[in-house]
Every structure is written in structure tokens, then in C-alpha cells.
Motif scaffolding. Structure first.
Motif, PDB file in Angstrom:
ATOM      1  N   ASN A 136     -29.789  42.060  -0.139  1.00 42.52           N
ATOM      2  CA  ASN A 136     -29.570  43.497  -0.210  1.00 42.52           C
ATOM      3  C   ASN A 136     -30.420  44.116  -1.321  1.00 42.52           C
ATOM      4  N   ARG A 137     -30.980  45.272  -1.064  1.00 40.70           N
ATOM      5  CA  ARG A 137     -31.823  45.955  -2.052  1.00 40.70           C
ATOM      6  C   ARG A 137     -31.076  46.248  -3.343  1.00 40.70           C
ATOM      7  N   TYR A 138     -29.727  46.309  -3.277  1.00 37.90           N
ATOM      8  CA  TYR A 138     -28.930  46.589  -4.469  1.00 37.90           C
ATOM      9  C   TYR A 138     -28.839  45.381  -5.402  1.00 37.90           C
ATOM     10  N   THR A 183     -14.924  51.071  -5.396  1.00 36.02           N
ATOM     11  CA  THR A 183     -15.422  52.313  -4.779  1.00 36.02           C
ATOM     12  C   THR A 183     -16.912  52.262  -4.446  1.00 36.02           C
ATOM     13  N   ALA A 184     -17.598  51.190  -4.821  1.00 39.07           N
ATOM     14  CA  ALA A 184     -19.047  51.121  -4.645  1.00 39.07           C
ATOM     15  C   ALA A 184     -19.418  51.068  -3.165  1.00 39.07           C
ATOM     16  N   VAL A 185     -20.370  51.901  -2.768  1.00 38.59           N
ATOM     17  CA  VAL A 185     -20.881  51.922  -1.398  1.00 38.59           C
ATOM     18  C   VAL A 185     -22.382  51.631  -1.448  1.00 38.59           C
ATOM     19  N   LEU A 186     -22.794  50.557  -0.773  1.00 38.66           N
ATOM     20  CA  LEU A 186     -24.207  50.153  -0.796  1.00 38.66           C
ATOM     21  C   LEU A 186     -24.928  50.822   0.370  1.00 38.66           C
ATOM     22  N   PRO A 242     -24.986  38.053  -3.633  1.00 38.86           N
ATOM     23  CA  PRO A 242     -24.459  36.876  -4.330  1.00 38.86           C
ATOM     24  C   PRO A 242     -22.997  37.103  -4.711  1.00 38.86           C
ATOM     25  N   GLU A 243     -22.234  36.055  -4.766  1.00 36.40           N
ATOM     26  CA  GLU A 243     -20.805  36.156  -5.063  1.00 36.40           C
ATOM     27  C   GLU A 243     -20.559  36.832  -6.400  1.00 36.40           C
ATOM     28  N   SER A 244     -21.398  36.548  -7.378  1.00 30.66           N
ATOM     29  CA  SER A 244     -21.217  37.141  -8.703  1.00 30.66           C
ATOM     30  C   SER A 244     -21.308  38.663  -8.643  1.00 30.66           C
ATOM     31  N   MET A 245     -22.166  39.175  -7.782  1.00 36.00           N
ATOM     32  CA  MET A 245     -22.293  40.627  -7.651  1.00 36.00           C
ATOM     33  C   MET A 245     -21.086  41.206  -6.921  1.00 36.00           C
ATOM     34  N   LYS A 246     -20.630  40.537  -5.887  1.00 33.70           N
ATOM     35  CA  LYS A 246     -19.441  41.015  -5.172  1.00 33.70           C
ATOM     36  C   LYS A 246     -18.276  41.205  -6.130  1.00 33.70           C
ATOM     37  N   GLN A 247     -18.108  40.264  -7.044  1.00 31.14           N
ATOM     38  CA  GLN A 247     -16.989  40.321  -7.981  1.00 31.14           C
ATOM     39  C   GLN A 247     -17.166  41.425  -9.018  1.00 31.14           C
ATOM     40  N   ALA A 248     -18.420  41.771  -9.329  1.00 27.69           N
ATOM     41  CA  ALA A 248     -18.695  42.768 -10.363  1.00 27.69           C
ATOM     42  C   ALA A 248     -18.666  44.201  -9.835  1.00 27.69           C
TER      43      ALA A 248
END
Length: 264
Positions: free
Chosen positions: A71-73, A41-44, A31-37
Motif C-alpha cells: 500500500n502507498r501508505y 478512524t484511519a482511512v487509506l 505490514p502487521e506493525s502498521m495495522k496495529q499502529a
């Protein structure tokens, strides 16, 4: 896909077979909200990369198949629901750190945020899976759940050389020992090496539904280097596979069609 679209796909829901194929960890959508948060450096890492394509011969053969797009994340449908911030990915529904124990967010998600994700991105998959299994039980008197996953290495066991496939049935509690051994034997005939219930005994999907009356459940974990590329894998996001390796693995797994067709 946006936040309002379907978070999963069901193929062949009315198939005349007691088998349900589940692919809960292969989604890559965020979701867009997660992309922004997310931290820059985060690697899924450690998604079950490319499995819907690898196992596409199963829905092509008509088996009822449930594919998660999320995504499971975002929210992990293969975990029991918890909002404990101290849980790691092995037990958390909403991860605060990735599978390499690196932070995903500058500040922890709130309980309200996690509850919203569970409502929007966890329960739709679980409710649909439960519905499919109940339909099979009503029609056939029994349902078989095959939960498909993949892995890079054995977590927390760096000195142990992993087998190419791990079967998990909670130590013969979610399926019979006979069923597990029959599948193990067929896999070995195709040249796979097989470990049973170590280090993966089956996630919450396998255990939750497999402990219910009238459901046989087993988890199949396939090692990355057997179908993506012949190399080691680290903390990374994968966007491509080696076609010859992928094709060979697909051919060696094709026996599953016949194996599952014999279940009644």
C-alpha cells in the motif's frame, strides 16, 4: 504475504520490447506493525484501485510489467525520499496523514521507523524498476516507462471539471511533445477526454527516470468514475467495481497494446 515475502511482482522481464509498465500505487498489503499502529478512524483512501486487473491485457501481451503489492501508505515509491514530518502526501515518502489530511497515527512515526519502511518497502520497488529500465537500455539503446495511476478528482481544484485521463510528462521534459501528442490523439479517438500535465505532471518515478538519458517516461492517470463505477468518490476504501463499467474501460484502453508494440 508477510513482511519477508516479495513486495512486488515482475511479469515478462525478458520481453523483447523496450517498454516497462509500472504500477506503483495499486498495492493494498500492510505490514502487521502498521495495522496495529493505525488509528481506528484511519482511512487509506486514493489507492489506484484494481489497476493490475484493468491493465492485465498488457502483461498478457508480453510487456514487462512491475506491480507493487505494498500500500502507498506504507511507503510511497512515487516520491523522492524525505523524512520531513511536515510534508503532506504530495511530497512525503511516508505519510503521517491520509490524502484527505486526516491523521493516520496517534503519535507521529519516528525517523527510525520511517527509515526502516523506506529500506523494506520503498527501495525494493525502485531498485527493481531501475534494473528493468537499465536492461532495456542495454538491449535496445532506449527504454520507455509507462507509469499507470488513477484518481477520483483534481485535488485542490474543486471548481475544475476533471478530464477522464491526465497525461504527465513534466511538461514535455520526460518524453517528447510528439510522443505525448501521439498518445493523446489515440486516447481521444477512443472517446477519452485528455488533460496534459495538469494537475498531475508526473510523480517522482516519471520525473526521476524520464530525465535520464535514454529513457522516455509518461504517467497515465485514469479517473475513477470511468472504470470503477459511474458515481462520485470520497474518503473510502474500495473493494469492488461495477463489471460493465470496468469492462468497457478495458476495451477502450486495449489500443495501448498496438501503440506500445510500435515503439522501438
Amino acid at each position: 504475504m508477510n513482511d519477508q515475502n516479495a513486495t512486488y511482482t515482475v511479469l515478462n522481464p525478458d520481453r523483447h520490447s523496450p517498454v516497462v509498465i509500472s504500477l506503483p500505487h495499486s498495492g493494498t498489503w500492510l505490514p502487521e506493525s502498521m495495522k496495529q499502529a493505525l488509528l481506528p478512524t484511519a482511512v487509506l483512501a486514493n489507492t489506484d484501485w484494481f489497476l493490475p486487473k484493468l491493465y492485465r491485457f498488457l502483461p498478457a501481451a508480453g510487456f514487462t510489467t512491475l506491480i507493487n503489492h505494498v500500500n502507498r501508505y506504507v511507503a510511497d515509491p512515487n516520491r523522492a525520499v524525505t523524512y520531513d514530518l511536515h510534508h503532506d502526501y504530495r511530497s512525503a515518502t511516508i505519510y503521517q496523514r491520509n490524502t484527505f489530511d486526516h491523521p493516520l497515527y496517534a503519535k507521529p512515526l519516528t525517523t527510525v521507523q520511517m527509515q526502516q519502511r523506506v529500506r523494506m518497502f520503498y527501495w525494493p520497488y525502485r531498485h527493481q524498476l531501475a534494473s528493468l529500465l537499465n536492461q532495456k537500455k542495454a538491449k535496445f539503446g532506449h527504454a520507455y516507462l509507462i507509469d499507470l495511476h488513477s484518481f477520483a478528482q483534481y485535488p485542490y481544484y474543486p471548481g475544475v471539471k476533471p478530464k477522464t485521463i491526465v497525461l504527465g510528462n513534466d511538461h514535455d521534459k520526460t518524453s517528447s511533445k510528439t510522443f505525448r501528442q501521439a498518445l493523446t490523439n489515440r486516447l481521444i479517438k477512443q472517446g477519452w477526454t485528455v488533460e496534459n500535465n495538469f494537475p498531475f505532471r508526473g510523480g517522482d518515478i516519471t520525473r526521476h527516470y524520464g530525465h535520464q538519458q535514454g529513457i522516455t517516461a509518461i504517467q497515465i492517470e485514469l479517473r475513477y468514475d470511468q472504470y470503477i463505477a459511474h458515481r462520485t468518490f470520497g474518503e473510502e476504501v474500495l473493494t469492488q467495481y461495477q463489471p460493465d463499467v470496468f469492462g468497457q474501460a478495458q476495451r477502450r484502453l486495449a489500443f495501448l497494446t498496438d501503440f506500445l508494440n510500435r515503439l522501438d
